[in-house]
Scaffold this active site. Structure first.
Site, PDB file in Angstrom:
ATOM      1  N   ARG A  80       7.419  13.218   4.102  1.00  0.00           N
ATOM      2  CA  ARG A  80       6.098  13.739   3.756  1.00  0.00           C
ATOM      3  C   ARG A  80       5.886  13.896   2.254  1.00  0.00           C
ATOM      4  NH1 ARG A  80       6.390  18.286   8.447  1.00  0.00           N
ATOM      5  NH2 ARG A  80       8.527  18.300   7.738  1.00  0.00           N
ATOM      6  N   ASP A 122      25.586  11.887  19.111  1.00  0.00           N
ATOM      7  CA  ASP A 122      26.503  13.021  19.017  1.00  0.00           C
ATOM      8  C   ASP A 122      27.604  12.481  18.129  1.00  0.00           C
ATOM      9  OD1 ASP A 122      28.786  14.651  19.377  1.00  0.00           O
ATOM     10  OD2 ASP A 122      27.831  15.514  21.150  1.00  0.00           O
ATOM     11  N   HIS A 123      27.619  12.916  16.870  1.00  0.00           N
ATOM     12  CA  HIS A 123      28.476  12.182  15.929  1.00  0.00           C
ATOM     13  C   HIS A 123      29.961  12.313  16.272  1.00  0.00           C
ATOM     14  CE1 HIS A 123      28.925  16.061  13.864  1.00  0.00           C
ATOM     15  NE2 HIS A 123      29.955  15.535  13.234  1.00  0.00           N
ATOM     16  N   LYS A 176      33.662   9.441  15.939  1.00  0.00           N
ATOM     17  CA  LYS A 176      34.922   9.671  15.220  1.00  0.00           C
ATOM     18  C   LYS A 176      36.006   8.781  15.827  1.00  0.00           C
ATOM     19  CE  LYS A 176      33.870  14.495  14.073  1.00  0.00           C
ATOM     20  NZ  LYS A 176      33.889  14.624  12.631  1.00  0.00           N
ATOM     21  N   LYS A 181      32.681  29.280  13.160  1.00  0.00           N
ATOM     22  CA  LYS A 181      32.459  29.124  11.718  1.00  0.00           C
ATOM     23  C   LYS A 181      33.290  30.181  11.004  1.00  0.00           C
ATOM     24  CE  LYS A 181      28.813  26.291  12.025  1.00  0.00           C
ATOM     25  NZ  LYS A 181      28.881  24.925  11.542  1.00  0.00           N
ATOM     26  N   ASP A 205      24.812  24.501  18.949  1.00  0.00           N
ATOM     27  CA  ASP A 205      25.078  23.612  17.821  1.00  0.00           C
ATOM     28  C   ASP A 205      26.321  22.745  18.038  1.00  0.00           C
ATOM     29  OD1 ASP A 205      24.718  22.601  15.234  1.00  0.00           O
ATOM     30  OD2 ASP A 205      26.112  24.055  14.378  1.00  0.00           O
ATOM     31  N   GLU A 230       2.447  11.950   6.720  1.00  0.00           N
ATOM     32  CA  GLU A 230       2.674  13.093   7.613  1.00  0.00           C
ATOM     33  C   GLU A 230       3.145  12.525   8.947  1.00  0.00           C
ATOM     34  OE1 GLU A 230       2.337  16.292   6.704  1.00  0.00           O
ATOM     35  OE2 GLU A 230       1.788  15.575   4.705  1.00  0.00           O
ATOM     36  N   GLU A 280      35.974  25.639  11.994  1.00  0.00           N
ATOM     37  CA  GLU A 280      35.430  25.287  10.678  1.00  0.00           C
ATOM     38  C   GLU A 280      35.629  26.458   9.734  1.00  0.00           C
ATOM     39  OE1 GLU A 280      31.663  22.793  10.742  1.00  0.00           O
ATOM     40  OE2 GLU A 280      31.463  24.025  12.538  1.00  0.00           O
ATOM     41  N   HIS A 290      29.202  18.588  21.129  1.00  0.00           N
ATOM     42  CA  HIS A 290      30.458  17.997  20.643  1.00  0.00           C
ATOM     43  C   HIS A 290      31.646  18.355  21.547  1.00  0.00           C
ATOM     44  CE1 HIS A 290      28.016  17.157  17.311  1.00  0.00           C
ATOM     45  NE2 HIS A 290      28.275  18.186  16.562  1.00  0.00           N
ATOM     46  N   LYS A 337      20.686  15.367  17.407  1.00  0.00           N
ATOM     47  CA  LYS A 337      20.755  16.571  18.206  1.00  0.00           C
ATOM     48  C   LYS A 337      20.054  17.716  17.461  1.00  0.00           C
ATOM     49  CE  LYS A 337      24.654  19.222  17.438  1.00  0.00           C
ATOM     50  NZ  LYS A 337      24.525  19.717  16.085  1.00  0.00           N
TER      51      LYS A 337
HETATM   52  C1  BG6 Z   1      27.149  19.412  13.394  1.00  0.00           C
HETATM   53  C2  BG6 Z   1      26.761  20.868  13.424  1.00  0.00           C
HETATM   54  O1  BG6 Z   1      26.618  18.740  14.511  1.00  0.00           O
HETATM   55  O2  BG6 Z   1      28.564  19.304  13.417  1.00  0.00           O
HETATM   56  C3  BG6 Z   1      27.386  21.601  12.266  1.00  0.00           C
HETATM   57  O3  BG6 Z   1      25.352  20.976  13.353  1.00  0.00           O
HETATM   58  C4  BG6 Z   1      28.881  21.395  12.225  1.00  0.00           C
HETATM   59  O4  BG6 Z   1      27.106  22.995  12.325  1.00  0.00           O
HETATM   60  C5  BG6 Z   1      29.189  19.898  12.302  1.00  0.00           C
HETATM   61  O5  BG6 Z   1      29.368  21.934  11.008  1.00  0.00           O
HETATM   62  C6  BG6 Z   1      30.673  19.670  12.466  1.00  0.00           C
HETATM   63  O6  BG6 Z   1      30.918  18.298  12.291  1.00  0.00           O
HETATM   64  P1  BG6 Z   1      32.276  17.783  11.664  1.00  0.00           P
HETATM   65  O7  BG6 Z   1      32.168  16.302  11.739  1.00  0.00           O
HETATM   66  O8  BG6 Z   1      32.338  18.320  10.263  1.00  0.00           O
HETATM   67  O9  BG6 Z   1      33.350  18.365  12.529  1.00  0.00           O
END
Ligand code: BG6
Length: 513
Positions: free
Chosen positions: A62, A201-202, A206, A364, A259, A105, A240, A264, A172
């Site tokens: 935007r 979903d990253h 991995k 966290k 989250d 927009e 983390e 994950h 997500k």
């Molecule tokens: C994300 C979350 O999907 O994954 C974050 O939104 C989190 O809060 C992150 O920190 C963790 O990913 P990775 O690859 O650092 O383990």
């Protein structure tokens, strides 16, 4: 990347692995994710020769910005966040010529019409043949709107097996609970076929997560042990050390369950627990993952109280620094009830896993970053060495997702010398030292797979909705029961003491990472 022509989880029987020309359009192009992950991923794919020769990237956002301003910002991001630094100037000079910016927009029809025309001019210039990926890196409330506008502007085509294609990558969170996830699914399916929908979903991108299936099903020695007869329990940890940083607004909406755990961690659990798929096709693998989720015993009110521990970090000391508590973070309600830690026990009620607890914990501001899956095997029978020596540990197979990616197996061993005490030792495999390179970033793999049209490493609609079904009753319970003891762990500690107590009641303990 080690092998460009295939990866073990690629879809079988794909007509070819030739990579089609295409344009990637990123919605939310000035956001955090684009800078930290997407731009470095595209750059590294380009550098490694993985992108199609005919290719372009368009940022859609935007704010007012010229093409060159956008390119310069991405360059800075790549210099900060890319796994390979500094940026390769001669390569970037050419690569940036294929990057563009489009201001609009999200609800402006004229903006989409202009995008349509602009992409056609890029098609003529770069021979990208009408193929499009739309990456929605925006707040979830915009997903249906953008998809509808894209469709109406003729940018999302009907799904066909030949001719130009269009695909949409959705970040997500996909929904907030069962009801909202179902509603979102219904909404987007009016405009988008499931085969064009890539829910990211990253964690699935991995290397270590992809290796789970190879490890399980390409080796004959583990599969016969992979069941309730030999396994005492499984621990899945996503720890983390970072706090929530600048994402206060987001985290206040989501919390750790939404989250990290619902997506994950459930992906990790599904891959560890699934049955062998009938083939390596995306649908066969995802069918088996869904069956695991369907077999998870629903959490009962007793579980909510005794086998689910939520926590929130208070001020503490981490990595040599004093840090503030969650409720003092920017954009967080000082009386927030949002959880930054969660530990829970689940059971999978199927033949393979009957009675085996799966303990999940994530948080966290824990002392260190570390994600792992640990398979704790049953004790050896209490005869022979076990009677004499108290140092017999159970065998543990630890799959380190990150950092220090690898796999270790703990076995008991005789210490050299006449007195013969027994000591647990580790057989350790490390990706970095064995393959001599750190694995590519998850986003590289996932964007590449989407360009290839391979959805194996993306979440299917029923996986997402099934996972929400497990957690929605818990979320409803929490909504009616505010925690009275938050914050209940200090930043830099391993979470609330109730989490250790939960394990102790089961005569078990969390692993030290
Ligand atoms: C994300 C979350 O999907 O994954 C974050 O939104 C989190 O809060 C992150 O920190 C963790 O990913 P990775 O690859 O650092 O383990």
């Amino acid at each position: 990347m080690p092998n460009q022509s295939s990866h073990p989880l690629e879809e079988e029987n794909r007509a070819s692995r030739t990579i089609d020309p295409c344009i990637v359009v990123i919605f939310g192009a000035t956001g955090d994710l684009t800078g930290r992950k997407l731009a470095p991923a595209l750059y590294n794919l380009g550098k490694d020769g993985m992108l199609p020769a005919n290719f372009a990237t368009v940022g859609f956002a935007r704010r007012e910005k010229s093409h060159q301003e956008f390119r310069d910002e991405l360059k800075e991001d790549i210099n900060s966040y890319s796994r390979v630094k500094p940026i390769d100037e001669p390569f970037w000079k050419n690569f940036q010529e294929q990057i563009f910016y489009h201001r609009s927009e999200f609800d402006d029809d004229a903006g989409y019409a202009a995008l349509h025309d602009f992409l056609e001019t890029l098609d003529s210039r770069f021979a990208t043949r009408g193929n499009r990926i739309f990456y929605l890196s925006v707040q979830p409330k915009f997903f249906p709107l953008i998809i509808e506008k894209l469709r109406k502007a003729g940018l999302i085509y009907d799904h066909k097996t030949t001719g130009p294609w269009s695909r949409v990558i959705i970040e997500k969170p996909f929904g907030h609970d069962s009801e909202s996830a179902n509603a979102l699914q219904q909404e987007i399916s009016k405009y988008l076929d499931e085969s064009q929908t890539y829910r990211i979903d990253h964690y699935l991108g991995k290397e270590t997560v992809q290796n789970l299936l190879v490890f399980r099903f390409a080796n004959s020695i583990f599969e016969s042990l992979w069941n309730y007869k030999h396994i005492d329990h499984v621990q899945i940890t996503v720890a983390e050390d970072i706090g929530i940083g600048t994402r206060g607004h987001f985290f206040e909406e989501e919390g750790l369950l939404r989250d990290v755990v619902q997506n994950h961690m459930m992906q990790l659990l599904s891959l560890v627990a699934m049955e062998p798929p009938v083939s390596l096709s995306a649908s066969a693998i995802r069918d088996e993952k869904v069956k695991v989720l369907q077999s998870i015993r629903p959490l009962s009110p007793d579980d909510f109280k005794n086998h689910v521990i939520r926590g929130q970090y208070g001020p503490g000391y981490i990595n040599g620094k004093d840090v503030i508590g969650y409720s003092q973070e920017k954009d967080v309600n000082p009386k927030s009830h949002v959880e930054t830690y969660l530990a829970l026990r689940l059971f999978i009620d199927n033949w393979r896993w009957a009675g085996v607890p799966f303990y999940l914990r994530g948080g966290k501001r824990l002392p260190k970053r570390g994600s792992e899956i640990a398979i704790i095997f049953k004790d050896a029978p209490g005869v022979l060495f076990q009677q004499r020596d108290k140092h017999n540990d159970p065998n543990i197979l630890a799959i380190r997702i990150q950092p220090d990616e690898g796999i270790s197996l703990k076995i008991n061993c005789k210490v050299p010398g006449p007195s013969s005490p027994i000591q647990p030792v580790k057989m350790d495999f490390r990706y970095g030292s064995y393959f001599g390179q750190s694995p590519p970033e998850a986003y590289e793999r996932l964007i590449w797979d989407c360009i290839l049209g391979d959805s194996t490493l993306f979440a299917r609609a029923d996986e997402v909705t099934q996972s929400w079904q497990i957690y929605t009753p818990l979320l409803e319970f929490w909504a009616s029961q505010a925690p009275s003891d938050f914050p209940n762990y200090a930043a830099g500690s391993w979470g609330p003491k109730q989490s250790d107590e939960m394990m102790a009641k089961d005569h078990r303990a969390w692993r030290l990472l």
